[in-house]
Structures are given as C-alpha cells and as structure tokens.
Design a protein around this motif. Structure first.
Motif, short mmCIF file in Angstrom:
data_model
loop_
_atom_site.label_atom_id
_atom_site.label_comp_id
_atom_site.label_asym_id
_atom_site.label_seq_id
_atom_site.Cartn_x
_atom_site.Cartn_y
_atom_site.Cartn_z
N ALA A 64 59.03 -37.74 75.70
CA ALA A 64 57.64 -38.38 75.13
C ALA A 64 57.76 -39.81 75.43
N ASP A 65 58.98 -40.74 75.51
CA ASP A 65 58.81 -42.24 75.96
C ASP A 65 58.38 -42.30 76.88
N LEU A 66 58.87 -41.67 78.10
CA LEU A 66 58.58 -41.75 79.43
C LEU A 66 57.23 -41.83 79.72
N LEU A 67 56.54 -40.83 79.05
CA LEU A 67 55.08 -40.30 79.18
C LEU A 67 54.19 -41.62 78.45
N TRP A 68 54.91 -42.13 77.42
CA TRP A 68 54.18 -43.13 76.41
C TRP A 68 54.27 -44.37 77.21
N ALA A 69 55.24 -44.77 77.82
CA ALA A 69 55.57 -45.98 78.58
C ALA A 69 54.46 -46.02 79.56
N ARG A 70 54.17 -45.05 80.33
CA ARG A 70 53.26 -45.18 81.63
C ARG A 70 51.89 -45.01 81.18
N PHE A 71 51.51 -44.15 79.84
CA PHE A 71 50.30 -44.21 79.54
C PHE A 71 49.81 -45.67 78.91
N LYS A 72 50.74 -46.30 78.05
CA LYS A 72 50.56 -47.52 77.53
C LYS A 72 50.20 -48.65 78.74
N TRP A 73 51.20 -48.44 79.69
CA TRP A 73 51.18 -49.59 80.81
C TRP A 73 49.68 -49.39 81.52
N ARG A 74 49.34 -48.16 81.96
CA ARG A 74 47.91 -48.29 82.46
C ARG A 74 46.78 -48.34 81.32
N SER A 75 47.05 -48.49 80.26
CA SER A 75 45.98 -48.81 79.18
C SER A 75 45.96 -50.12 79.03
N ASP A 76 47.02 -50.98 79.04
CA ASP A 76 47.21 -52.10 78.99
C ASP A 76 46.68 -53.07 80.30
N LEU A 77 46.55 -52.19 81.41
CA LEU A 77 45.88 -52.58 82.55
C LEU A 77 44.43 -52.50 82.75
N LYS A 78 43.94 -51.52 81.82
CA LYS A 78 42.45 -51.54 81.96
C LYS A 78 41.68 -52.73 82.10
N MET A 79 40.71 -52.61 82.61
CA MET A 79 39.74 -53.85 82.84
C MET A 79 38.31 -53.77 82.09
N THR A 80 37.69 -54.81 81.56
CA THR A 80 36.33 -54.78 81.35
C THR A 80 35.28 -54.93 82.45
N LYS A 81 34.17 -54.24 82.44
CA LYS A 81 33.41 -54.46 83.26
C LYS A 81 33.24 -55.80 84.03
N GLN A 82 33.01 -56.91 83.30
CA GLN A 82 33.11 -58.16 83.95
C GLN A 82 34.26 -58.54 84.74
N GLU A 83 35.64 -58.20 84.43
CA GLU A 83 36.52 -58.28 85.05
C GLU A 83 36.47 -57.40 86.65
N VAL A 84 35.72 -56.37 86.35
CA VAL A 84 35.64 -55.47 87.73
C VAL A 84 34.87 -56.24 88.64
N LYS A 85 33.79 -56.69 88.21
CA LYS A 85 32.81 -57.76 88.75
C LYS A 85 33.47 -59.04 89.25
#
Length: 354
Positions: free
Chosen positions: A209-230
């Motif tokens: 569970a922690d392996l899955l959580w670590a990768r999910f949280k990592w991807r979640s923290d790297l998410k971008m706002t629309k302005q950042e994408v632009k």
C-alpha cells in the motif's frame, strides 16, 4: 492562497518535462516502508542462516566469563585492553555479517525503487527543512496523517503478533526455567524467527500500500495548474508574442532587402495598384530572368515608386502580374511556364530602348 486551494487548482497531469525536471532534482517516489520491510527480511535471514552457528559459538566463548573468571587476568590496564580486544573480536564475528546482510537488504530495497544518482540539490541547505511552520505542516498535514496511520498500524500489528506468539509459546517459556540453560539460546532463536516471520508477513500489505501511495502522492504533487501548463508551453515552444515580433522583424528585414534590389531590376510587371514583380535579366548570371522583388497593395506601390524613380521600365499586365505573383519566389528564376510571356516583354523593352 492556502496550500489546499493551491493543490485544488492543480488539475492537469504533470508534463514529461516537469517529471524529468523533478527526477533530475532528486524528487522521486520513495516508500520508507520498503527499506523497513527489507530490514525485517534481513533480520529473518540472519536468524535463519547466520545466527544459529555464530550465536552458539559466541555463547560458548562468553560463558567462560561466568564459568571460569579466574582464567582472565586483570592485573593491569594492558590486561583490560587485551580482554576488551578479545571480546570485541568475538562480538565482531557475530555482528559484522549481521550488519552486512541488513545493509545489503536496505540498499536493495532502495535501488529497486529508483536508480541511484547523485543530486546536489538534495543536500543543499534549505530553510523549509528547519522552518517550524513547514515542520508543523508536515506533521499535521496530509502526509503527517498518513505517516501517523502507518506507525499506528505497525505498532498495532507488532503488538498483536507478539501477544499471540507469546501466548502460544507461554508453556515453553515457563518450562525453559527448569531446563538446561544451554538450551535457552536455541529456544530464543526459534521464537525470534517465528516472531520476525509473522511481522514480515503482516507488514507485506502495508509495504504494498505504501509503494502505491508514494507513487500516487508523487504524481499528485507534480500536478500543474492550467497557467503552469501555458507557461511551460511558452518556454518550450516560445512565447507567441515574442515569436510574432521576431517574425515581424524578419519580414521587415526581408522587405527592406527586397526593395533595395529594385533599382537593379531590368523591368517591373505590374497590375496597376495590386501586384508588382521586379525582375532582372543578365545572360551572364542566369538563363532566365530572376525575381528580385514582389509585393501586393502597399508593397506593390512602393516597388513601382522605386522603379520609376530609378528609371526601371514598368509594364502593366494585369493577368500576367497576378498569375506570376502566386507562382514566383524572390531570388529565384521564373518558372518555365512564363518564359514565353516574359520573353515577349523583354523583346518589347529592348526594341523600345533602341
């Protein structure tokens, strides 16, 4: 804006560039439970393969301190040092293999998660690592709650497993008080192996569970706002306004260079106000006329004005001017389809000049 609001605004998946930059800075998904589980497995390996023989040997050697203390001289400081060296050597033979196995298991757990790399950014001093505010957020934030839940699960699991094991082995423990003391290490080793095995099995679910959580949280923290994408798109592709400005400057330079070549033209074909094509023909340069300038509307009027000012013949031929404008390129010879029409105009110009 609060951290919650900022996180809620990050609705876009991280781009490949952001993921790549994060990895280069050492920001990678990592489960702290995996090395812990590897250490438990390492302890089980030590108990199963290394501890049995070495524990018996170490017990026999150290039992001499109790059974035959008169054999050890402690008349001087050198005697004490020699005794200490002997004890350290015997203990080291037991501890060194244990340390090596545990270190190898922990390293394997880390390496299998991510390829190791040296990142100076990770060891650079940062204020947020010692900031009380940042520490408070880490403790009482989402990640802190997750760590607390994992610690609570581990504590509850180990407590429950220990209670169940001791309860099942209580009669053996009580009988051990009336058996040969030399049999105690074997009993303790067997119980320790059963305890560690049970804990390892119980924590497998937590580690997965922690392996899955670590990768999910990592991807979640790297998410971008629309302005950042632009903004990232602008950085990668170039700011559209800057690109438009550079395009405009390049067109201005090309236009000025083209108009500067009009006085050297042999003649200009024009639609009175809409199109103008200036050509130069020299047998020593090319086998066909070369287009030195072309334009429409205001540029066409400018070409005509420069040509007339410099005595370059201007011939009005509406169909030919319009047709040539769509098919000729500056600094290139005219296509063969226009050879005959242009040749007739050249003949007319040459005969008129004579």
């Amino acid at each position: 804006m609060s951290d919650t609001d900022d996180q809620d605004s990050k609705t876009e998946a991280p781009s490949d560039k952001k993921v790549r930059d994060a990895v280069e800075k050492g920001n990678i998904p990592f489960s702290r439970e995996a090395p812990m589980f590897a250490s438990i497995v390492g302890i089980l390996i030590v108990l199963a393969f290394a501890a049995r023989g070495t524990t018996k040997t170490l017990t026999e050697k150290l039992s001499l301190f109790v059974n035959r203390p008169q054999d050890f001289r402690l008349d001087s400081g050198s005697d004490a040092i020699a005794l200490f060296h002997a004890v350290a050597l015997e203990s080291g033979q037991f501890l060194i293999p244990t340390v090596i196995i545990l270190a190898a298991c922990s390293l394997a757990a880390s390496i299998l998660q991510n390829v190791p790399s040296l990142v100076a950014e990770r060891i650079r001093p940062q204020w947020n690592r010692i900031s009380p505010v940042s520490g408070w957020k880490r403790i009482f934030g989402r990640q802190g709650l997750v760590e607390f839940a994992k610690s609570l699960f581990k504590f509850a699991t180990m407590t429950l497993v220990s209670i169940l094991l001791l309860k099942s082995e209580q009669y053996k423990v009580l009988n051990a008080m009336f058996t040969d003391p030399s049999l105690l290490p074997e009993l303790m080793l067997t119980m320790a192996m059963r305890l560690v095995s049970a804990i390892a099995i119980a924590t497998i679910v937590l580690v997965a569970a922690d392996l899955l959580w670590a990768r999910f949280k990592w991807r979640s923290d790297l998410k971008m706002t629309k302005q950042e994408v632009k903004e990232e798109y602008k950085q990668m592709e170039g700011d559209p306004m800057v690109k438009a400005r550079m395009r405009s400057l390049a067109q201005d330079r090309s236009r000025k260079r083209m108009l500067a070549a009009v006085p050297k033209a042999t003649f200009v074909i024009a639609n009175p106000t809409h199109f103008a094509i200036a050509m130069r023909y020299e047998r020593s340069e090319a086998s066909a006329p070369i287009v030195v300038a072309k334009g429409k509307d205001l540029i066409a009027l400018k070409i005509r004005e420069i040509a007339e000012k410099n005595g370059v013949p201007v011939i009005e031929d509406k169909p030919l001017a319009r047709s040539m404008y769509d098919h000729v390129e500056v600094d290139r010879m005219i296509p063969p389809d226009f050879y005959k029409a242009v040749a007739q105009l050249l003949f007319y110009i040459l005969t008129r000049s004579k």
